[in-house]
Design an enzyme around this catalytic site. Structure first.
Site, PDB file in Angstrom:
ATOM      1  N   SER A 258     -31.686 -31.816 -21.990  1.00 34.45           N
ATOM      2  CA  SER A 258     -30.479 -32.202 -22.707  1.00 34.45           C
ATOM      3  C   SER A 258     -30.218 -31.122 -23.749  1.00 34.45           C
ATOM      4  CB  SER A 258     -30.685 -33.549 -23.385  1.00 34.45           C
ATOM      5  OG  SER A 258     -31.621 -33.390 -24.431  1.00 34.45           O
ATOM      6  N   LYS A 259     -29.180 -31.309 -24.494  1.00 31.28           N
ATOM      7  CA  LYS A 259     -28.798 -30.345 -25.540  1.00 31.28           C
ATOM      8  C   LYS A 259     -30.003 -29.951 -26.398  1.00 31.28           C
ATOM      9  CE  LYS A 259     -24.569 -29.029 -25.526  1.00 31.28           C
ATOM     10  NZ  LYS A 259     -24.406 -27.641 -25.221  1.00 31.28           N
ATOM     11  N   ARG A 260     -30.807 -30.961 -26.691  1.00 33.38           N
ATOM     12  CA  ARG A 260     -31.991 -30.796 -27.526  1.00 33.38           C
ATOM     13  C   ARG A 260     -32.893 -29.644 -27.041  1.00 33.38           C
ATOM     14  NH1 ARG A 260     -35.964 -34.465 -26.722  1.00 33.38           N
ATOM     15  NH2 ARG A 260     -34.620 -35.338 -25.121  1.00 33.38           N
ATOM     16  N   GLY A 262     -31.910 -27.106 -25.494  1.00 39.43           N
ATOM     17  CA  GLY A 262     -31.132 -25.899 -25.247  1.00 39.43           C
ATOM     18  C   GLY A 262     -30.577 -25.925 -23.840  1.00 39.43           C
TER      19      GLY A 262
END
Ligand code: GLU
Length: 488
Positions: A258-260, A262
């Site tokens: 996820s975004k977390r 990267g």
């Protein structure tokens, strides 16, 4: 079929993204695997936009998909002529093709019409859940064909459902190995919706057949769709392709990317200045290993060495640090001219020739091309006094700092600029006689020349700036110091 025979025949593969958002690393990794197999076997890589679920369509994502693949050089080999390069195949432009196969399936009894309302389906599902049964269509319409025909006659809308056959569905997956599902657990999938749009399953099978796809390489989340698709191939009398379901890509905490982590849109990597070759290299290692100690691969080496059978079925873990070390290694190998060209969009200000002369300074100091801007800015612009950082820096007396700058100017006047090694040695020696550590004292040079206490190798910076500019900046530093040193 033996491995040798498979490798010898050209593979026709496809990448079939839905335009439901930006392309992420995992999806592009799967596209890369398919592209590599096409290149390796002298086959074709086909791009197909699967946009039949219009409700999930995200504006602009088709362009983003094409831009991402183009940037990475994962170019597709055919498609409708759109004047210039090929366009991709787009499913929403091919609706009659799927509808025709829907009719074939309905006529043979492999599929049936269903008029159940969304309310009935929801109630059925709720009851199944309450009874702890697997959820799935209860085949009401399969067993009430007259009622269905009469309703359709009256103009009631209907969908077409696959009549999932009894038995088991099995295939020899090129990555997962022998894979098998009990058909009882597989729902009677909707194939055509009431608005005439096919669902993914019908459209994908029809296209894979018509596009003569030999190997379907796609992510593991589609494994449970394969039994439905095999049933469709059988019902239409078509030979199914081989399947290879690629492993998921997880973050370092083994959770879905996820975004977390990267998990960025591929184009964000472009914006940060990753090299396409480095990203391809890193992506290839998400699930694949060459079986040797080699970690760095050029595109051509990947084509030569990659094989889908060597892809591990276990989830692949994305490690951002590994990507960065691969990127740094690719940067180091890039010829000056190419690195300079790659840097150009990231450096506003310096000319092409200036960038080329900066390349040796930057090469070892940056990971992403975008890192270059911050390092280059102080070369282009003189420091603004007073500096943000203390000057002279801690551990250096104003008199010693002054002396260093003075000494540096003398050496430059004596022609030492051309010989950074000699200059460094002379100044280090001088620092030692003052009882100062060269590291501390050189910080004076950084501050006076660049306005910050660190940056590109300072003796190379001086050479780049040239004698006149170096003298100007150092004299400015001396003026600032003279205000602090009474006796000067
Ligand atoms: N359209 C599907 C996706 O977005 C493709 C699945 C497949 O490759 O069969 O992932």
């Amino acid at each position: 079929m033996g491995e040798v025979q498979q490798a010898a025949a050209p593979w026709r593969v496809r990448f079939a993204p839905s335009p439901t958002g930006a392309l992420h690393l995992g999806a592009v990794r799967t596209a890369l695997f398919a592209w590599l197999m096409a290149r390796k076997t002298g086959g074709q890589f086909i791009l197909r936009i699967e946009d039949t679920d219009q409700g999930r369509h995200v504006e602009g994502s088709e362009k983003q998909i094409l831009d991402s693949l183009t940037w990475l050089g994962l170019l597709w080999d055919e498609g409708p002529e759109v004047g210039g390069p090929y366009g991709p195949y787009v499913q929403s432009e091919r609706l009659p093709i799927y509808q025709e196969q829907g009719r074939v399936l309905a006529a043979s009894g492999a599929a049936y019409f269903c008029i159940c309302s969304p309310e009935r389906l929801a109630a059925m599902r709720k009851a199944q859940q309450e009874q702890g049964k697997p959820t799935g269509y209860d085949r009401y319409c399969l067993h009430h064909t007259e009622e269905v025909a009469a309703a359709m006659e009256r103009g009631q809308s209907s969908v077409l459902r696959l009549r999932m056959p009894e038995g088991r569905s099995s295939w020899d997956d090129l990555i997962l190995g022998e894979t098998s599902f009990d058909n009882n657990m597989v729902d009677d999938q909707v194939l055509l919706k009431s608005d005439g749009f096919p669902t993914y399953h019908l459209a994908s099978v029809v296209d894979d057949h018509l596009m003569r796809i030999t190997h379907v390489i796609r992510s593991q989340e589609w494994t449970s769709s394969t039994p439905k698709q095999l049933a469709l191939y059988a019902a239409l009398g078509w030979e199914p392709p081989f399947f290879a379901h690629t492993p998921n890509v997880l973050g370092e905490d083994r959770k879905k990317m996820s975004k977390r982590h990267g998990a960025k849109d591929i184009l964000e990597y472009r914006a940060q200045g990753y090299l396409p070759g480095a990203l391809l290299n890193a992506m290839a290692l998400l699930g694949w290993a060459s079986g040797t100690a080699q970690e760095l691969f050029s595109r051509d080496e990947l084509v030569a060495m990659f094989s889908i059978e060597r892809v591990n079925r276990a989830p692949a873990i994305f490690d951002a640090k590994r990507l960065d070390s691969i990127q740094a290694a690719h940067l180091r190998q890039l010829p000056d001219g190419e690195l300079s060209e790659a840097l150009e969009p990231f450096l506003q200000g310096p000319s092409r020739t200036q960038i080329l002369s900066l390349v040796p300074l930057l090469r070892e100091r940056i990971v992403r091309l975008a890192d270059a801007a911050g390092l280059v800015a102080p070369l282009l612009e003189r420091p603004r006094w007073p500096l943000k950082e203390p000057f002279p820096p801690a551990k250096v007396l104003p008199g010693d700092a002054f002396g260093l700058l003075e000494r540096t100017i003398q050496r430059i006047d004596a022609g030492d600029l051309e010989n950074p090694v000699a200059l460094r040695e002379a100044l280090s020696e001088w620092a030692t006689t003052k009882g100062a550590k060269p590291r501390d004292i050189f910080r004076v040079l950084y501050l006076a020349l660049l306005g910050t206490a660190a940056g590109l190798p300072i003796f190379d910076v001086m050479k780049y700036l040239g004698a006149e500019e170096v003298r100007f900046r150092l004299e400015q530093g001396m003026r600032e110091l003279s205000m602090l040193v009474d006796e000067l």
